[in-house]
Design an enzyme around this catalytic site. Structure first.
Site, short mmCIF file in Angstrom:
data_model
loop_
_atom_site.label_atom_id
_atom_site.label_comp_id
_atom_site.label_asym_id
_atom_site.label_seq_id
_atom_site.Cartn_x
_atom_site.Cartn_y
_atom_site.Cartn_z
N GLN A 131 -8.32 -1.80 -3.02
CA GLN A 131 -7.53 -1.16 -4.07
C GLN A 131 -7.23 -2.14 -5.20
O GLN A 131 -7.08 -3.34 -4.99
CB GLN A 131 -6.20 -0.65 -3.48
N CYS A 137 -3.67 4.67 -3.43
CA CYS A 137 -3.95 4.29 -2.04
C CYS A 137 -4.18 5.52 -1.18
O CYS A 137 -4.96 5.49 -0.22
CB CYS A 137 -2.83 3.44 -1.47
N HIS A 293 3.09 3.82 1.55
CA HIS A 293 1.68 3.42 1.55
C HIS A 293 0.90 4.28 2.53
O HIS A 293 1.43 4.76 3.54
CB HIS A 293 1.59 1.95 1.94
N ASN A 317 -6.10 -0.89 5.86
CA ASN A 317 -5.25 -0.92 4.68
C ASN A 317 -6.17 -0.95 3.46
O ASN A 317 -6.99 -1.88 3.33
CB ASN A 317 -4.37 -2.17 4.70
N TRP A 319 -5.72 -2.00 0.67
CA TRP A 319 -5.59 -3.24 -0.08
C TRP A 319 -6.62 -4.27 0.38
O TRP A 319 -6.95 -5.19 -0.36
CB TRP A 319 -4.20 -3.83 0.11
#
Length: 550
Positions: A131, A137, A293, A317, A319
């Site tokens: 991301q 997200c 998230h 995740n 991220w």
């Protein structure tokens, strides 16, 4: 919970990573019109044909051939420039002021960013997804969940696209399910960058560009990048599969059979994501989990451990990197030290800073707020897997019109009676198999109905938010000649309902009903709320649906 967050700014590039000179001419080609949803009622479509995206209409080949022909005729290199979604601020944001530092964005093609750009380097996987500054997200977690299936990703990303060589024309296309129909979205490959780096979604491989281009196409579908900030993974997974998603609350509301449901979901190639509530996208320094998230669930397993078994779940995740779970069964947990090596190999355990980790099922239900399962077909028995090999879909496109058919909730039954109404005739009971079906299912019709409000995200620029919606089903003894009136609603309760009004894009009902006549009533909580909607009705047997709004 609507979820959105962003990552820190990209680093300043090193000298060798600075922009590469690339001389090009551009050609303006009119974009193809987006297909509109079919009006009124479409009945009894075989489930197996619903997901045949190969038949979607596209002008990609026609436009590409025109560009190649012009290049060959003139001896110059022409590339596509998208006039409908231009490389300008209007495609980035709709707010009066740009989000933080977005006014410094420069648009660059992959050939300006990488010396060896490719659409795909080694297929599609969850580890590809990283991301950026965009708070999507929820959508990236959906992509990570769907990426487990190469078959589905090939439907979304047509494989006949080149980023180098004579077939490269600076144009790519992708497919999304949009309110009952698959659409093909064409974009040019100019991407938002800061300091020479992609500033939104990117692949972990700097030479791979399928993710940022897919993200751009999804942003175009909704009007701008800012329009896809914040959302629900339920919406993202449906838009990538055409399936239907069911949400389960966790914590004290965790269903007793949820682990079994999840296990069956993965066994049957359904897709799963989960979310954590709160605000501010704050990483907890003890757990490593991030508030507000969304995460993709990649696997579930019941693994042999110390003479017994432990239930585990694996997450991603969006991220990426080292922002991972830090508790039991995390990458560095001592729990792994006493697990048999052969079991660890079967699980694919690895201690890597890649945004992926295992955790216990109990910790998952404690720290996460909800989990969403998307099946590419109706999950009549709510076991996490599509039901049966064949099923039928009937769709209704309708509208709440203020002062006409936007009657609001049953708090005012006279007003409620003005909502759209549809007669549903369940003609025969489902086939019954005593070896697989429970006795309670004998003589019943399995029905899954979803009410989806349309185009609210695309209208963010005009201040549109999701309406609070609900869907009720009422039993009637015979087909009504006209719409049901307030007297009926004062004397009869619904036999199936989505329950409370919620501001989600879609709400669903799963019910076992007797053959016969029913009336479906979609409504908003507030009378006068206007909007269009799509109702999907999944059944195992043929049904008849008629509009009795009058």
């Amino acid at each position: 919970m609507g979820i959105g967050d962003s990552r820190p700014l990209p680093p300043v590039p090193k000298e060798e990573d600075k922009d590469i000179d690339f001389n090009e001419d551009t050609i303006d080609v009119p974009p193809p019109p987006e297909p509109k949803a079919d009006p009124d009622i479409r009945e009894n479509v075989e489930g197996s044909t619903l997901y045949n995206v190969e038949n979607v209409t596209t002008e990609y080949t026609e436009i590409k051939d025109a560009i190649v022909d012009k290049s060959n005729a003139t001896g110059k290199t022409y590339v596509y420039r998208d006039q409908e979604f231009p490389s300008e601020s209007i495609s980035l944001y709709y707010s009066s002021r740009p989000p933080s530092r977005w006014d410094t964005i420069k648009w660059k093609r992959p050939t300006d960013i990488s010396r060896d750009p490719r659409l795909l380097t080694d297929g599609v996987g969850s580890e590809d997804i990283v991301q950026g500054q965009l708070g999507d997200c929820w959508w990236l977690a959906s992509c990570a969940a769907i990426s487990r299936s190469a078959t589905h990703m090939k439907r979304i990303i047509p494989q006949d696209q080149k980023m180098t060589g004579p077939d490269y024309v600076g144009m790519f296309h992708f497919r999304f399910w949009r309110y009952g129909k698959w659409v093909d979205v064409i974009v040019d490959d100019q991407l938002p960058t800061m300091n020479g780096f992609l500033c939104f979604g990117r692949s972990a491989d700097k030479n791979e560009f399928w993710l940022p281009l897919l993200e751009k196409a999804y942003a175009k579908l909704h009007g701008s990048y800012q329009a896809i900030e914040g959302g629900f993974t339920q919406d993202g997974m449906e838009d990538l599969t055409g399936g239907i998603a069911i949400n389960y609350d966790l914590g004290r509301k965790t269903p007793d059979s949820l682990f079994t449901i999840l296990y069956k979901a993965f066994r049957n190639e359904s897709f799963v994501s989960a979310g954590i509530g709160g605000s501010g996208n704050i990483e907890d320094r003890f757990t490593g989990l991030v508030s507000a998230h969304a995460y993709a669930m990649l696997k579930v397993a019941r693994a042999a451990y110390e003479g017994g078994y432990v239930d585990l779940v694996k997450f991603r995740n969006p991220w990426g990197g080292s922002t991972e779970w830090r508790g039991d069964w995390s990458d560095s947990s001592t729990k792994w030290d006493t697990m048999d090596e052969s079991v660890k190999r079967q699980l694919g355990y690895a201690d890597k800073d890649n945004g992926e980790w295992w955790m216990s099922y109990d910790d998952f239900t404690t720290y996460f707020n909800d989990v969403t399962i998307c099946t590419v077909g109706p999950d009549f028995d709510a076991d996490g897997a599509p039901s049966g090999d064949k099923w039928l879909l009937s769709t209704i496109n309708g509208e709440w019109k203020s002062g006409v058919s936007a009657g609001g909730s049953r708090n005012d039954i006279y007003s409620y009676a003005t909502n759209p109404q549809y007669l549903l005739y369940l003609q025969e009971a489902d086939d019954y198999d005593p070896d697989e079906d429970s006795p309670a299912e004998k003589g019943k019709c399995s029905v899954l109905a979803g009410l989806m409000q349309e185009y609210r995200r695309s209208g963010k620029e005009d201040g549109l938010d999701n309406l609070y919606i609900s869907l009720n089903i009422f039993k009637v003894s015979q087909p009504p000649r006209t719409r049901l009136d307030a007297r009926f609603f004062s004397r009869n309760r619904e036999v199936a309902t989505t329950s409370t009004y919620v501001n989600r894009r879609e709400v669903t009902i799963t019910a076992e009903l007797d053959p016969g006549y029913y009336v479906i009533v979609p409504s908003c909580f507030n009378a006068g709320d206007s909007g269009t909607f799509l109702i999907r009705v999944f059944t195992e047997k043929n049904v008849d649906i008629q509009d009795i709004t009058g």
